[in-house]
Write a protein that holds these residues in place. Structure first.
Motif, short mmCIF file in Angstrom:
data_model
loop_
_atom_site.label_atom_id
_atom_site.label_comp_id
_atom_site.label_asym_id
_atom_site.label_seq_id
_atom_site.Cartn_x
_atom_site.Cartn_y
_atom_site.Cartn_z
N UNK A 189 -14.54 -1.19 -5.72
CA UNK A 189 -16.12 -1.62 -5.42
C UNK A 189 -16.70 -1.45 -4.22
N UNK A 190 -15.76 -1.80 -3.07
CA UNK A 190 -16.35 -1.97 -1.60
C UNK A 190 -16.45 -0.48 -1.29
N UNK A 191 -15.65 0.49 -1.85
CA UNK A 191 -15.77 1.86 -1.34
C UNK A 191 -17.17 2.49 -1.96
N UNK A 226 -10.05 5.45 0.42
CA UNK A 226 -8.73 4.89 0.53
C UNK A 226 -7.68 5.98 0.09
N UNK A 227 -6.47 6.18 0.90
CA UNK A 227 -5.34 6.78 0.39
C UNK A 227 -3.90 5.87 0.76
N UNK A 228 -3.16 6.18 -0.02
CA UNK A 228 -1.74 5.46 0.07
C UNK A 228 -1.80 3.84 -0.04
N UNK A 229 -2.82 3.63 -0.81
CA UNK A 229 -3.07 2.18 -1.01
C UNK A 229 -1.64 1.61 -1.74
N UNK A 262 -7.56 4.79 5.53
CA UNK A 262 -8.81 4.97 5.20
C UNK A 262 -9.25 6.26 5.85
N UNK A 263 -10.18 6.79 5.04
CA UNK A 263 -10.48 8.18 5.38
C UNK A 263 -12.07 8.26 5.63
N UNK A 280 -7.57 6.32 9.76
CA UNK A 280 -6.69 5.19 10.42
C UNK A 280 -5.99 4.44 9.25
N UNK A 281 -5.10 3.47 9.84
CA UNK A 281 -4.18 2.62 8.80
C UNK A 281 -4.61 1.40 8.99
N UNK A 282 -4.47 0.49 7.77
CA UNK A 282 -5.13 -0.82 7.76
C UNK A 282 -3.73 -1.69 7.13
#
Length: 162
Positions: free
Chosen positions: A54-56, A110-113, A129-130, A141-143
């Motif tokens: 949703x946020x994406x 987002x990737x690798x979630x 995030x990309x 970056x990573x989060x």
């Protein structure tokens, strides 16, 4: 009889030790059991991922309010100068950086979630995030985010992105 009196306190002491040990084991086992019964993984993980989706979508449509709806009002986010407190301040941070023109400078995905339970009503999300497009090089970056179950559904209480 004298022997019996000496033995009785020893038996009572062992009984107290067994009870104390049982209480400690039960206390330690309690949270582990509640993780299995409280956080209904994978359905809760799916719900957290749905908020990311949703946020994406909101971000990519240029709707900052939709992106920010993932945060509780008192959320914190790590900024370049330390913690930023409150969803309004997080929005200001986004407008000062990624939304300088009133719209996002790049599209988000987002990737690798990965979602992991932290308890019956809390979860940890990690991933990458990309940001791409907008005539700019991709930025990644990573989060790590911490989530809590609220009456409105799963919401972020802390965001640390680098």
């Amino acid at each position: 009889m004298g022997n019996e009196l000496e033995t009785r306190p020893g038996k009572m002491m062992r009984c107290y030790l067994v009870l104390a040990l049982t209480a400690v084991v039960a206390a330690c086992a309690g949270p582990m059991q509640s993780v299995g019964t409280g956080l209904r993984y994978p359905s809760d993980a799916t719900a957290v991922k749905a908020v990311f989706d949703t946020t994406t979508a909101g971000w990519n449509r240029g709707e900052l309010a939709v992106y920010l709806s993932a945060y509780v009002d008192s959320a914190t986010a790590m900024g370049s100068n330390g913690p930023v407190r409150g969803v309004n301040a997080i929005g200001d941070q986004m407008r000062a950086g990624y939304w300088k023109t009133g719209r996002p400078l790049q599209l988000l995905r987002y990737e690798h979630l990965e979602i992991r339970p932290l308890g019956p009503d809390n979860a940890l999300a990690t991933g990458q995030y990309v940001l791409s497009g907008g005539g700019r090089p991709d930025r990644t970056g990573w989060f790590t985010t911490i989530w809590t179950r609220t009456p409105a559904g799963w919401r972020m209480v802390h965001d640390h992105s680098s």
